[in-house]
Structure formats: structure tokens, C-alpha cells
Design an enzyme around this catalytic site. Sequence first.
Site, mmCIF file in Angstrom:
data_model
loop_
_atom_site.group_PDB
_atom_site.id
_atom_site.type_symbol
_atom_site.label_atom_id
_atom_site.label_comp_id
_atom_site.label_asym_id
_atom_site.label_seq_id
_atom_site.Cartn_x
_atom_site.Cartn_y
_atom_site.Cartn_z
ATOM 1 N N GLU A 186 91.941 -70.864 77.952
ATOM 2 C CA GLU A 186 92.826 -71.228 79.063
ATOM 3 C C GLU A 186 94.075 -70.354 79.120
ATOM 4 O OE1 GLU A 186 92.640 -75.000 80.405
ATOM 5 O OE2 GLU A 186 94.655 -75.140 81.234
ATOM 6 N N TYR A 195 95.610 -82.142 71.669
ATOM 7 C CA TYR A 195 95.850 -81.972 73.097
ATOM 8 C C TYR A 195 96.786 -83.059 73.635
ATOM 9 C CZ TYR A 195 94.816 -80.524 77.832
ATOM 10 O OH TYR A 195 94.921 -80.050 79.099
ATOM 11 N N ASP A 216 90.908 -75.856 78.406
ATOM 12 C CA ASP A 216 91.315 -77.195 77.961
ATOM 13 C C ASP A 216 90.276 -78.225 78.380
ATOM 14 O OD1 ASP A 216 93.538 -76.134 76.911
ATOM 15 O OD2 ASP A 216 94.924 -76.893 78.442
#
Length: 931
Positions: free
Chosen positions: A7, A311, A105
Site C-alpha cells: 500500500e 493495523y 492494507d
Amino acid sequence: MHLIIAEKNIAANRIAQILSGKDKVSAKKEGGVNVYTFGDKISIGLRGHVVEVDFVEGYTNWRSEERPPRSLIDAETIKRPTEPAIVKLIQKIAKKANRVTIATDFDTEGELIGKEAYELVRAVNPKVPIDRARFSAITKEEINRAFSKPSDLDFDLAAAGEARQVVDLIWGASLTRFISLAAKRGGGNILSVGRVQSPTLAMIVDREREIESFIPEPYWEISLTTEKDGQSIVARHAEGRFTDKKAADAAYAGTKDPLVVTEVKEGKRVDRAPTPFDTTQFIVAAARIGYSAANAMRVAEELYMNGFISYPRTDNTIYPPSLNLDSILTTLEKTKFAQDVAWVRKNRRAKPTEGKKSSTDHPPIHPTGIATEEQLGENWKLYELVVRRFLATLSPDAEWATMRIGMDATGQNYIATGSRLTEPGWRTVYPYSEAKDSILPVVKKGEKLKIQDLNLEEKQTQPPPRYSQSKLIQVMEELGLGTKSTRHEVIQKLISRKYIEGNPLRPTLVGKAVTESLEAHASTITRPDMTQKLEQAMEAIKVRNTSRDGVVDDSRKMLHQVFDELEPNEAVIGQEIMGQTDEELTIGPCPVCGKDLRIRRKGGSQFIGCNGYPDCTCNISLPGTMWGSAVRTKKVCEVHNLFHVSLIAKGARPWDMGCPLCQLIEQQKEHYAKMPAMTEALQQKLLDAKIFSLYELSKFEPAVLTKKLGITKKQAETLIHEANDVLDLIRRRSECKKFMKQFVPPKRGRSHTKVMNGFTESGIDCIGDIASATIESLKKTGLSEEEAKTLKTEAISLVAKNQLKDMGIPAVSLKRYQEAGFLTPEDIASAHPAYLAFRTGISIETVGKHVTLIAQSLGKPDPVKISKKAFESGKIELTSLPGVGESTLEHLYRAGIFDKKSLISADPAKVAKSGGLSKDHLKKLQAAAVV
Ligand SMILES: [Zn+2]
Ligand SMILES: [Zn+2]
């Protein structure tokens, strides 16, 4: 070759480092993009979205007749690259790839970004297998696991993201255009409207209205203080709040000794350990230690990308069984938290705490890697917060011993409560919320005490509080507004659009005006229902209950209905918004004529002007908009009854300028000080006559000023004359500063203003002064030797240029003279016209005219006149002589020799001196010419 697409760049780098194992990763830049190569693998980072959804060509003109704002609803959309360098590189490498892994992600947005990459790859390589690696942390275990068991891209999840993108684009663009046009706004001043943004703004406006319309009501509270063994006890009246003054007075009067203990109750209170962090709870906790929502998320993302935490965009508050809590503890043992970890291991609760929400994509936010304070700098505080929260969720509950004492004072009941932390539990490792003991002394039922102090307090009920950023995010979540990834961005956007301000948040006038107008004419836009419905539809796309196109179409229909309501009211909406926002720019009565003074903007400049213009010319200048847009604040000047003005720039604290008229008057004092005839009494007279600036003063006719100030005509003339002199000086100084700025770069500790002050001290007030100043005196103002020399040379050249212009030399010719090295009038006047014509390419007759003009200005005799014909035939005569080429010709012209005649009559000694042609050479030419 195996292409890995991450990403972001840092993620690409970390993934390469992890997957390479013992192999070395070679990092290179290709077309400005970082590329990480190891073995037969190449890892590249995107920059989030590298393409954006936009309308097809033809919709950029806001004022198009054929394509009004409504036409955007059904306009076709396309994807356009926003990062062409990355797009190009990915496609170049993808052509040669035999496997591609998308490692963006792991959430809706990431899936969509992955799908965009997928399409880029497919466009150039239709056959290559493309798989998807999903991970919740960029750690060795997670990355290795994700890459050893890759799955496929989830097109349904991506479609949900796409639907959101398209719907947001259509809603935002069409409504923003409509409202901005209605309110006659454009450029940087547009009024944005958005699917999530507008209902969020409406909540803040609503709260403000509640606060404004809140009528506080008085109430009374009674408390008493007593004591046992030197320890004081504060007790409240059992009634709590008295809303009736008489009842309160009676209770107060009736409270008398003896004070008898009627009840002692001891108890225990369990203080539950906190639950694991989801995004919202993380933002709330970060706010307590001083982070704005946007900042907290920015730091969290950085920590995630570098492998320190998992995350940070998650709705999950229950650790999944697959998460190895023990190994996280083991990891943390190697950090500063070793002691805390040891404590947790010893006291660990049977099962970690759990929140209410469980989702399958990501675990709650938890630490994944070890870090030190030195390594993380400022970011350490949030890393520590995540670590401590994790430890707290494994720790036992805390316990408090509570005590309640009931007392009676001749019929009036009082209660005292106390508590003491008996088991600190999780509070041992999570010190972010205060745990204050309030300990009561031991008393027995029936015991008699003495009243030491009795208090009757009048209080007022309070309006509901304004939203803090973190509170707003919590409420948005409850109402289904936005997602965990977008809520903080929406708030940031409202702030940057100047719809809301402050902390806690309150709406600006514009924010209120836009919300109220939308509520009145198309309330769908400001209510959360519509956006909630869309979020539900999005969930349905993910599980294939509905399609992307279906959701987008529904949304288009809804939007058409909105336009049906809005369009007939365009004029009214415009008036409503403009009427309200006008207020924001109005600062109060003009001191000269009494009409309103308003902030006005024109291009990059802004000033305060009078609504009575052109009859009233009252005018106060403000710093340019590059310093921020001027708006009024809530403060009002007591002398002038004008609102204070402050400059608001993006990303900076507002610059409060105070009362603009006070400011202006203060500034003028400095200028008046330079006028010999100005006295304090005269300054007062000027103010009384409502003449506020030097500039206004300079514009007066002596007769008018004589009358206005009650002074003699002679005095008035002197004042006006001196005012003009000072204005002139200010103008010259400002020119001088502008000039200096071109050649002198600012340095630490040497601002342009500082240099300019140095100039003023040395008496350098204009560019001409620089030209005639010594290098030494220039150096004294902080310039280096080289800078001083450059500045002086440039000043001389500029002064000369202006002189030549004044003497009548046209700009085109001027440029040619300068290029040929003739800078000053003297340079030109002292050169022979033939030489000037030769060097500049200007015709001999024109040169003659120029030199005559200059000579006259300098008071020198007119130059020799040479006709074009004579010059040309002379040139033929000279070049026909043996050995005379361009170079010899130049030397001859320089010495004033332009034909045979002047050659023969020339004095060889003089020529040798001036033209650089040797005596012998000239004599030879003379001999040849005679023949
Ligand atoms: Zn006025
Ligand atoms: Zn004032």
C-alpha cells in the site's frame, strides 16, 4: 519474477526485508519510485490510491448552461491516474512478472486499492496469476504466514469501496457546486457539501443551538463539614439539589447540632479493566493525552507501517483465538515494559477483557514489535499507550472499598461518601486515569459529631457541552456516520473548510448558515438516515446481497429528489447563506460616516472598506491573504465599537490583530514621528477630525484641512507637504526592500526586515543609496562581501537603466546597450558612435540620436554626426584594406576611426592607448590607405 505490490513505500520496504530472510535487499529508485529487489522478487509501494474516480471530460466548467450541477448526478465516471510515475513503473514490471501478489492494507479501502493495482496489472499482462496477501500487522510471523497462504482478491469488498467512492463523488460534487453557485462563491471560497460531512456538521450546529437556547436555572446545594480525630468529613444534604429557594433556606436554617451518625455502610466496588482498543476507543484515549483525532491516526499508521503495532483501523474489541497473547508478552519482555509484563504474568486474569464488537478482519489494536523511546521520539507516547492498554486487558480488575456515612442534624439528613483503592489491579500498568482516594475516618452508629461549617451554595444548571473531537467520533460511530477510516478525516475537512473551529468544536457563521439553509430546503442532506442507509447497502454489497451499480443507482435517485427540492429555491438559498455570512465580514460602524465597515478581498489582497464607498473613502489595509484570511472575532474594541480581526491560515494558529482601527492609529504614530511639524496636539486634532492615516492626510487640499483642523493655511500646507515626503520615503524604502530581497536570501537570524533596519540606520533609503554606498557600510547590515558587491552592482545597473529611460532611451535599445556592456549614461556618452553601432547592432543614425540625448542630459558637447551612407561606405573602405577583418574593425571603431579619412588623420600614439591597436599596425594601415 514475482511482483509484490504494497500500500505504501515503507510497507513495501519492510515486507521485502522480512521476506528476503538472509538475502540482501537491493533498494533502487526508478523514475522516482523506490523498488526493492531480492532473489527473483520485486516489492513496490503504492501511495494509497494511485488512480482517482472523476467525471469524464466536459464537466469542469461550473457555470456551464448545458451542464448545470444536477447533470453531475448522471455524469459518467472514469478512473484517472493520480500517481503516473508509480502506475507506469508497475505496468512496466508487471509485463515481465510470472506472479503478482497484492499486499495492500486489509480492509475495504485496502481491497479497493488492491483492485486498482489488479486492473493496472491486468491491462498489460492478461495471464499472470494475481493473488492477495492479507495481514493485520507487518511483522515477521504475520507477513510470512500471509505470503505462504495467499488468497484471492475480494472483488465484493472492493466493489463496496468503489460504490462509496462514486457515491461520495456524485453527492459532493453536485451539491457543492449547487450551493456554491447559489451563494455566489468560487475559487478557494467554495462551500463544500458532502454525504458524511453535512450530517456531521449539522450535529455540531444542533448542539450549538441547544447551548444558545439553554436557559440556566438556579438550584441550591447544602453541605456541611465535621471532624473526627482531626480528620474532616464533608457531607451533602440528602435532598441533593434544591430547586426551591425557600426549601433550601429552611433546610439550611434547620441544620443544627447535634449531628448524629445514623448509618455506616461499608462496601466494595469493582473497577473493571478496560477492553481492547478499537479505532474509536484508541482515539478517545489518545485525546486524553493531548492528541487530535487526525494526529492520533497519523501516528498510529506510522507505528503500524513500521511493525510496532497492529493495523489501527479496526472495529474489533475482542481478541481472536488465533492471536497469541503469550508471545506478545514475551516480545514485550525485551522492552522498557519488562517489569510490567512480569507483573501481568504473575497476576494475569483468566480471560482477557472483551468489548461488545467482534469482527473478523482485524484483531483489536495491539503491540506487535519492540521499540525504544530513542527510536520513536514523539511517537513513543502512543506506542506506550497501546502497550499499556494491551497489558491492562490481561490484568485483573481493580477494587475499591467504599464507605457511606448517614447523619442526622435535628431532622436534616446528610450523607458522606468515601472510597479507597484496595486492589490496584490493572491500574498498576495503565496509569492514564486518575484513581484518587477519598478516605473517611472510622465512625460508629449513634456517635455524636459537631458541625464545624455549614454551606448554602447557589448554582446554575449547565447547557450540554460542545463536542470534543473524540466525543464526536464516538457519536458518529453510534449514528453510523462514516467509517473507522474516514471519521477523523471528515472532522479535519470541516475544520479546513472553516465550517467548525476550536476545541471543543463549535460551528462558524458559514457552517451555521449552510446547515440552516440545507435543513430548510433539503433536510435529507443534513440527516444521518440517508448516509446510514448507504452504509448498510455497502455491507450488503460485501456479502453479495446487492450490487455496486444498484447502490449507486439508488443513490442517484435519492439525489435527484434532493435537487427537486433545492432547484426551485436556489435564489432563496443564496440569499440566506450570503445574508448570514455577510455578518462574518462586517466589523462595525465606520468611524467617519457610520455605515458598516466590511472586510473585502480582491485577489491576494484584503482590506477593510466602508459600505458608504465611494462617498466615504475610509479604508484600512490588512496583510495579504498569504498571511491568512481576515475574519472578525468575538471581541469588540471599547473605543471604536469595532470587532477585532484575526487572520486564519491553514495549519497555523489564528493571528489576532486586535481592533483594526487601533492598529491603524498605532502604525501612523510611527509615521507622524518623521514629520517635523507634527505634534501630539495635532495628532489629536487629526483623530478628532476622523483623519486616521498619513495617506488620508496627504490627499487633503490645504484649504479643506485648514478648516477641518482649525489651523493656519501655512500650517496645513506644511503638514500636507511633510506627509507626502514621508509617504515617499515609505514608498522608496519598500521598493528598496523589494529590490534587496531579490539578491539577498533570508538566513537564520538575518531576516529581510533586519537587513532593512540596518539600511535605515546607515541612511540607505532607496536603491540609489545602495548604488552609492560603500561595500563596507553594506556589510555592516549583515551582508557578506559577495552579497554586498552583487547588490551594489545590481543597484548601479538599475539606477543607470532608470536614468537612461528618463533620458529617453527606449527599452528595446536599452537592453541592447546593456547586453553589449554599456551600462551607465557615461559608458555610452564616452564611446564613439561607430563603436556603439558595431557592438550593439543598432543603426548608426539611431545611436547618434541616443548619444545626443545622453550628452545633452549630462551637459556634454554633442557627438560627431555620421550618416548611414558615410558609415557604410567607410566600412567598405576599411575592410578593403589588407588584413582588416571584424576584429581589427572593432579596434578601429573603438578608436573613433570609421573611414579612410579618419584613419589617415589618426594619431597612432593615441589610438594605441585607447583602441588596443599597436602603433606599428596602425601605421601600416595608414600607409596602405594613402596608396
Ligand atoms: Zn464610511
Ligand atoms: Zn479600536
